[in-house]
Design an enzyme around this catalytic site. Structure first.
Site, PDB file in Angstrom:
ATOM      1  CB  SER A 116      36.750  50.107  39.239  1.00 55.67           C
ATOM      2  OG  SER A 116      37.439  49.550  40.342  1.00 55.67           O
TER       3      SER A 116
ATOM      4  CG  HIS B 221      32.771  48.512  40.273  1.00 58.49           C
ATOM      5  ND1 HIS B 221      31.739  47.605  40.138  1.00 58.49           N
ATOM      6  CD2 HIS B 221      33.897  47.767  40.414  1.00 58.49           C
ATOM      7  CE1 HIS B 221      32.222  46.371  40.176  1.00 58.49           C
ATOM      8  NE2 HIS B 221      33.542  46.436  40.362  1.00 58.49           N
TER       9      HIS B 221
ATOM     10  CG  ASP C 164      36.574  46.317  42.401  1.00 63.14           C
ATOM     11  OD1 ASP C 164      35.763  45.469  42.008  1.00 63.14           O
ATOM     12  OD2 ASP C 164      36.985  47.255  41.687  1.00 63.14           O
TER      13      ASP C 164
ATOM     14  CG  MET D  62      39.842  42.632  45.944  1.00 61.01           C
ATOM     15  SD  MET D  62      41.303  43.025  44.968  1.00 61.01           S
ATOM     16  CE  MET D  62      40.533  43.711  43.506  1.00 61.01           C
TER      17      MET D  62
ATOM     18  CG  HIS E 249      33.083  42.910  42.193  1.00 60.28           C
ATOM     19  ND1 HIS E 249      34.035  43.007  41.205  1.00 60.28           N
ATOM     20  CD2 HIS E 249      32.863  41.576  42.359  1.00 60.28           C
ATOM     21  CE1 HIS E 249      34.386  41.807  40.787  1.00 60.28           C
ATOM     22  NE2 HIS E 249      33.698  40.919  41.475  1.00 60.28           N
TER      23      HIS E 249
ATOM     24  CG  MET F 230      36.345  40.014  43.756  1.00 64.33           C
ATOM     25  SD  MET F 230      37.420  41.155  42.886  1.00 64.33           S
ATOM     26  CE  MET F 230      36.723  42.700  43.433  1.00 64.33           C
TER      27      MET F 230
ATOM     28  CG  MET G 158      35.115  38.514  37.376  1.00 67.03           C
ATOM     29  SD  MET G 158      35.369  40.208  37.969  1.00 67.03           S
ATOM     30  CE  MET G 158      36.995  40.625  37.385  1.00 67.03           C
TER      31      MET G 158
ATOM     32  CG  ASP H  26      34.822  44.419  37.209  1.00 65.41           C
ATOM     33  OD1 ASP H  26      35.672  45.247  36.856  1.00 65.41           O
ATOM     34  OD2 ASP H  26      34.600  44.123  38.407  1.00 65.41           O
TER      35      ASP H  26
HETATM   36  C1  DX5 Z   1      39.268  43.419  39.403  1.00 64.22           C
HETATM   37  C2  DX5 Z   1      38.147  44.341  39.806  1.00 64.22           C
HETATM   38  C3  DX5 Z   1      37.863  45.395  38.817  1.00 64.22           C
HETATM   39  C4  DX5 Z   1      39.014  46.330  38.539  1.00 64.22           C
HETATM   40  C5  DX5 Z   1      38.902  46.740  37.114  1.00 64.22           C
HETATM   41  O1  DX5 Z   1      39.325  42.331  40.242  1.00 64.22           O
HETATM   42  O2  DX5 Z   1      36.935  43.624  39.996  1.00 64.22           O
HETATM   43  O3  DX5 Z   1      36.698  46.144  39.143  1.00 64.22           O
HETATM   44  O4  DX5 Z   1      39.024  47.442  39.370  1.00 64.22           O
HETATM   45  O5  DX5 Z   1      40.029  47.448  36.798  1.00 64.22           O
HETATM   46  P1  DX5 Z   1      40.467  47.723  35.296  1.00 64.22           P
HETATM   47  O6  DX5 Z   1      39.355  48.484  34.645  1.00 64.22           O
HETATM   48  O7  DX5 Z   1      41.715  48.514  35.471  1.00 64.22           O
HETATM   49  O8  DX5 Z   1      40.706  46.386  34.636  1.00 64.22           O
HETATM   50 ZN    ZN Z   2      35.006  44.862  40.251  1.00 63.08          ZN
END
Ligand code: DX5
Ligand code: ZN
Length: 217
Positions: free
Chosen positions: A9, A34, A36, A38, A67, A69, A138, A176
């Site tokens: 990620s 990956h 993310d 948000m 991903h 969010m 998650m 994840d």
């Molecule tokens: C959290 C993200 C993850 C995050 C994971 O909301 O979806 O992808 O980057 O990070 P680690 O591996 O540090 O928990």
């Molecule tokens: Zn993620």
């Protein structure tokens, strides 16, 4: 492709050296990048958007695993396709008309994934699982990297794997949040196919080696 797939990620990358970190993933045994996204509404944090993903895409040589969010993800499906996304995952909790959203992702030429928050039971996917390329479980509450792994995840993965086998689909299970070499083998034994790891990879002294270890090589 040899399972488990590893998807570092980039949320945990050094944004001042993003090209370097994307290229590290290119050179490593990782399978996907990956990414993310948000929005500060669905989750209490804002990460990055289109201009940064476009910069990532410029250097990335592996599939982009995005991903989302964000609320109302339908607004951006074609934009993520244009950015070269291979797998686009939306949250079950953010989609009122999930079936329509999944069809739109596929129509745009991407693989479709659905993410479940820690409190959401896998049973809610029973009527749509055959349409999904991937389910993202998650294993922390979404919004931040570096949190600790929720132990109930193992049982969820087992239950989901059973549902996938019963329905005879080829849906991948992605985990994840809080993934490390400590929990990776138990997750794989439970039925996980794809492991996302942020902090564990990027905060380690040798990220390439850490990826190889997660891959089990
Ligand atoms: C959290 C993200 C993850 C995050 C994971 O909301 O979806 O992808 O980057 O990070 P680690 O591996 O540090 O928990
Ligand atoms: Zn993620």
């Amino acid at each position: 492709m040899k399972l488990p797939l590893i998807a570092p990620s980039l949320l945990a990358a050094d944004f001042g050296n993003l090209q370097r970190d994307v290229e590290m993933v290119n050179e490593s045994k990782a399978d996907w990048h990956h990414i993310d996204v948000m929005d500060g509404v669905f989750v209490p944090n804002i990460s990055y958007g289109m201009p940064v993903i476009s910069a990532i895409q410029k250097y990335a040589t592996k599939p982009l695993d995005v991903h989302l969010m964000i609320i109302d993800p339908d607004r951006y499906i074609t934009k993520f396709a244009a950015l070269g996304t291979s797998v686009l995952t939306v949250h079950y909790e953010a989609c009122t008309h999930l079936h329509r959203t999944i069809q739109a992702i596929k129509d745009a030429g991407m693989k479709a994934g659905v993410a479940l928050n820690p409190h959401t039971n896998i049973k809610v996917l029973e009527d749509i699982i055959s349409d999904l390329d991937l389910v993202l479980i998650m294993s922390v509450n979404p919004g931040f990297g570096g949190q600790s792994f929720i132990e109930n995840t193992y049982q969820k993965v087992k239950d989901l794997k059973e549902m996938i086998s019963k329905k005879n689909t080829s849906t991948l299970i992605e985990i994840d949040g809080g993934v490390t070499t400590q929990n990776a083998s138990k997750l794989i034994a439970a039925g996980a196919d794809v492991l996302v790891a942020g902090s564990f990879v990027f905060k380690s002294t040798d990220p390439m080696k850490t990826i190889t270890e997660l891959k089990g090589e």
